[in-house]
Every structure is written in C-alpha cells, then in structure tokens.
Write an enzyme that holds these catalytic residues in place. Structure first.
Site, PDB file in Angstrom:
ATOM      1  N   ASP A   1       5.381  -4.697   6.088  1.00 43.42           N
ATOM      2  CA  ASP A   1       5.814  -6.048   6.458  1.00 43.42           C
ATOM      3  C   ASP A   1       5.880  -7.016   5.281  1.00 43.42           C
ATOM      4  OD1 ASP A   1       6.645  -6.530   8.945  1.00 43.42           O
ATOM      5  OD2 ASP A   1       4.670  -6.908   9.804  1.00 43.42           O
TER       6      ASP A   1
ATOM      7  N   ARG B   1       0.586  -4.958  -5.565  1.00 47.53           N
ATOM      8  CA  ARG B   1       0.686  -6.184  -4.759  1.00 47.53           C
ATOM      9  C   ARG B   1       0.789  -7.302  -5.791  1.00 47.53           C
ATOM     10  NH1 ARG B   1      -0.663  -4.213   0.365  1.00 47.53           N
ATOM     11  NH2 ARG B   1      -2.341  -2.694   0.465  1.00 47.53           N
TER      12      ARG B   1
ATOM     13  N   ARG C   1      -5.564  -2.455   8.743  1.00 46.03           N
ATOM     14  CA  ARG C   1      -5.506  -3.909   8.501  1.00 46.03           C
ATOM     15  C   ARG C   1      -5.787  -4.664   9.791  1.00 46.03           C
ATOM     16  NH1 ARG C   1      -3.366  -6.307   3.855  1.00 46.03           N
ATOM     17  NH2 ARG C   1      -2.307  -4.421   3.269  1.00 46.03           N
TER      18      ARG C   1
ATOM     19  N   ASP D   1      -0.241   2.176   8.535  1.00 42.99           N
ATOM     20  CA  ASP D   1      -0.723   1.369   9.665  1.00 42.99           C
ATOM     21  C   ASP D   1       0.202   1.409  10.890  1.00 42.99           C
ATOM     22  OD1 ASP D   1      -2.630   0.636   7.818  1.00 42.99           O
ATOM     23  OD2 ASP D   1      -1.758  -1.335   7.409  1.00 42.99           O
TER      24      ASP D   1
ATOM     25  N   GLY E   1       0.841  -1.209   0.000  1.00 44.74           N
ATOM     26  CA  GLY E   1       0.000   0.000   0.000  1.00 44.74           C
ATOM     27  C   GLY E   1       0.870   1.251   0.000  1.00 44.74           C
TER      28      GLY E   1
ATOM     29  N   ASP F   1       2.320  -0.654  11.668  1.00 49.62           N
ATOM     30  CA  ASP F   1       2.248  -1.999  12.265  1.00 49.62           C
ATOM     31  C   ASP F   1       3.498  -2.836  12.009  1.00 49.62           C
ATOM     32  OD1 ASP F   1       1.916  -2.291   9.558  1.00 49.62           O
ATOM     33  OD2 ASP F   1       0.290  -3.748   9.697  1.00 49.62           O
TER      34      ASP F   1
ATOM     35  N   THR G   1       4.237   2.607   5.881  1.00 51.83           N
ATOM     36  CA  THR G   1       2.839   2.186   5.831  1.00 51.83           C
ATOM     37  C   THR G   1       2.052   3.079   6.776  1.00 51.83           C
ATOM     38  OG1 THR G   1       1.237   0.519   6.540  1.00 51.83           O
ATOM     39  CG2 THR G   1       3.428   0.295   7.454  1.00 51.83           C
TER      40      THR G   1
HETATM   41  O1  F6P Z   1      -1.516  -1.457   4.661  1.00 47.72           O
HETATM   42  C1  F6P Z   1      -2.100  -0.246   4.323  1.00 47.72           C
HETATM   43  C2  F6P Z   1      -3.570  -0.422   4.066  1.00 47.72           C
HETATM   44  O2  F6P Z   1      -4.105   0.837   3.738  1.00 47.72           O
HETATM   45  C3  F6P Z   1      -4.370  -1.083   5.195  1.00 47.72           C
HETATM   46  O3  F6P Z   1      -4.674  -0.180   6.224  1.00 47.72           O
HETATM   47  C4  F6P Z   1      -5.559  -1.580   4.448  1.00 47.72           C
HETATM   48  O4  F6P Z   1      -6.162  -2.666   5.118  1.00 47.72           O
HETATM   49  C5  F6P Z   1      -4.981  -2.026   3.141  1.00 47.72           C
HETATM   50  O5  F6P Z   1      -3.779  -1.297   2.966  1.00 47.72           O
HETATM   51  C6  F6P Z   1      -5.866  -1.786   1.948  1.00 47.72           C
HETATM   52  O6  F6P Z   1      -5.219  -2.285   0.833  1.00 47.72           O
HETATM   53  P1  F6P Z   1      -5.683  -1.996  -0.661  1.00 47.72           P
HETATM   54  O7  F6P Z   1      -5.360  -0.575  -0.990  1.00 47.72           O
HETATM   55  O8  F6P Z   1      -4.886  -2.949  -1.479  1.00 47.72           O
HETATM   56  O9  F6P Z   1      -7.155  -2.243  -0.703  1.00 47.72           O
END
Ligand code: F6P
Length: 352
Positions: free
Chosen positions: A135, A104, A203, A159, A43, A161, A157
């Site tokens: 991560d 991704r 997340r 998050d 992300g 995390d 990130t």
């Molecule tokens: O890891 C960052 C994040 O924004 C999380 O908070 C969220 O769950 C996820 O990515 C969403 O991913 P995507 O943009 O692929 O839907």
C-alpha cells in the site's frame, strides 16, 4: 569531444535537480512507453524476483528498454538505476527477497523527494514505472504519477492487506513458512503440555494470522480486526480446551493485536498452564517462493507490461475472482477490504 558531451549532460542534470518548477510538460510521456523502470519497495516479499523477471522479459520481448531501479524509491531519487537484459533476471525466479533490493525512503516521502524522483525519471528517460510493493509503495506511485510519470502497481506483501486485490505476492510463501514453524512448535508444546503463543507479522492486518491459525489448528486466534474479551475468549477458552481433554495449546496472535510475550505471561499467571512465546519475525519474509507465488508474480508481471503497452496509465494490478484486472490507481487506494468473520468462527469451531 566525449568529455564535453558528458560535461554537458552533467550540467543539464544538475540544473534539473536544482530547478523549483516542473521541468517538462506532464503529457510529454508517450502513450506507449519505450523505456520502463521497475522497482521493488517497502517490505520484501517472496516472489518479487519472479515479478521483476516477468516484467523485464515481457517488456524486452516487446522491444522496450528496461531499467532496474535499486533500493526502491530511495534509489529512484538518487538515480541508482541500471539497465536490465534478459540475462540480468536469470536464476532469480526461485529466489526469495528482491535482487533489486528495497528500502523505506524518508526522503521520498516528502514533496521534494517525489520531485527529485520525477526528475530522475526524466534524466534516465523512464517513460513509465512498474512498482512492486504494498500500500505504501502504491501511495508513492500515486505521488509520482501526479507529476506525470505513468505507473502500474503490482501487489506484493506478505500481509495480504492491499484492499484492491484478493491476493498479494508473497502471502502464500509466508503462510507456509509460518505454518511449518508452528507445526514444529506444536511438537515441543505437546511434549511439555504447554501453551505456545506465536506472534505473526501483518502490521495492522490479521489475514496472515487468521489463515495460518486455521491451518495449524490454533485454539485461539487474535487479530486486530476482531475485538476479544481476554478473560472469556482467551483464558476461559483455554480452560475449556483443557477440561475437554487437551494437553497443549496453540495461540496465534497477529502483531497488530498484541504481544506474544505479554499474552503468554498472562495465560501462565492466570491458568497455571506453562506458556512460551515465539515471535516469528522476519523469517516470514524470506525463503524460496512457493509455486503459487511464482505463478502469481509471473502472471502479474506479464499483465502489468501488457497494461502499459495498451497505453493505459496509473493502474493497479488486481487479482479478483480467479483472474487479473487493472483498476484505477486512485480508486484502488480508496478501496476497503474486510476479513472473513466466517473463517474466524469456523477456525474456532474446528479447533475444539
Ligand atoms: O509489510 C510487511 C511487514 O513484514 C509487516 O508485516 C511488518 O509489520 C513490517 O513489514 C516490518 O517492517 P520492517 O521489516 O521494516 O521492520
């Protein structure tokens, strides 16, 4: 003549991609890299551009060549790679997102995908890779490092995390974005005497929700790390707030702890207090990075290149106790991080 040379190169590249055995001895990478690749993965997070800029300019100023890999690991295995110069990173510092783009990659998450990416590093002459991401991106870095490409990870990130570091690039901007949005939601919740239930990203982690909840005076904060009794900790809590004279309420829920839509419905059904859900979603990932994110990203970018120049390999840049350190990649991935129960309790106390 030129045509033959290009043809020869193409043939060599094809054979590399088709072979099933490792194509070069692992230790062939020079201790001090001459060409580094930089990519953003997972992300996006505000400040990633600032980190790419810092990596690029630090490396160039030390006489290294810098290759920007577009679309993360997906672009790496496909050879979506271009040379960066100092001007390539001009006017990027203040921009959200990542100009190298991110993805991704399902293919990279297979042994064949990692192998293809490794071979692309050989084809482009990448001696070391700087990976900016979370991560999952670091696990990807570990995979390619095991094939012999030295890596350094920069934590980014929204998050926050990543266990190996206290701070991740993008976190501050996301918190401020969420805080401003909730301040606006509070205005309308106040006018209508409603309960505003706001779902934040994160997340499986609640760092964003906890800090934002405290900063916006949320009466209820729901995060995955802390189990709650809905009847007592949400319903009774809101009624206690009402009986203490409150007329509007903020409930912040981390996406890993529940759905704002369902929680708002339950609150309205049981208490009769009108409740409205808001899912902040990807707005939390955008926007111009705050001063903190620009500064952290810049410092981490410089530090990551310094680590490589010292001949160190397979490190994660980590912010600990106010300073930057480089920790072992494999060890960093095994670390655990815990949320502050104290902050959770304090936020609850001062909201009423
Ligand atoms: O890891 C960052 C994040 O924004 C999380 O908070 C969220 O769950 C996820 O990515 C969403 O991913 P995507 O943009 O692929 O839907």
């Amino acid at each position: 003549m030129k045509q033959d040379k290009d043809h020869d190169n193409a043939t060599a590249e094809e054979s590399l991609l088709e072979t099933t055995e490792p194509v070069r001895v692992v230790d062939a990478r020079p201790a001090r890299p001459q060409t580094i690749g930089v990519l953003t993965s997972g992300g996006d997070a505000p400040g990633m551009n600032a980190a790419i800029r810092a990596v690029t300019r630090t490396a160039l100023n030390h006489g290294l060549r810098v290759l920007g890999v577009r679309r993360g690991y997906h672009g790496l295995w496909r050879g979506d790679i271009l040379e960066l110069n100092s001007r390539s990173v001009s006017e990027k510092l203040q921009r959200g997102g990542t100009f190298l783009m991110t993805a991704r990659s399902a293919t990279y998450n297979t042994p064949e995908g990692v192998r293809k990416a490794y071979e692309m590093c050989l084809i482009f002459g990448i001696d070391a890779l700087v990976v900016i991401g979370g991560d999952g991106s670091f696990r990807g870095a570990r995979d390619i490092s095991r094939l012999g490409i030295p890596v350094v990870g920069i934590p980014a990130t929204i998050d926050n995390d990543i266990s190996s570091t206290d701070y991740t690039i993008g976190y501050d901007t996301a918190m401020n974005t969420a805080m401003s949005a909730i301040d606006k939601l509070r205005d309308t919740a106040t006018s209508h005497e409603r309960c505003s239930v706001i779902e934040l990203m994160g997340r499986r982690a609640g760092y964003l929700a906890l800090n934002v909840g405290m900063a916006t005076g949320a009466e209820v904060i729901l995060i995955p790390e802390i189990e709650v009794d809905f009847a007592q900790d949400v319903i009774k809590r809101l009624l206690d707030c009402r009986n203490a004279g409150k007329h509007h309420y903020i409930v912040v829920v981390a996406e890993g702890a529940g759905s704002a839509v369902e929680i708002a419905e339950r609150i309205e059904t049981v208490t009769g207090i009108e409740a409205r859900p808001t899912i902040l979603g990807h707005i939390q990932r955008g926007g111009s990075p705050t001063m903190r994110d620009r500064e952290m990203a810049s410092r981490m970018g410089v530090f990551a290149v310094d680590v490589l120049l010292r001949g160190e390999r397979n490190k994660l840049i980590s912010y600990q106790k106010g300073g930057l350190v480089a920790i072992d990649l494999e060890e960093g991935l095994e670390m655990k991080k815990t949320i502050s129960l104290e902050e959770y309790r304090d936020a609850k106390v001062i909201a009423l």
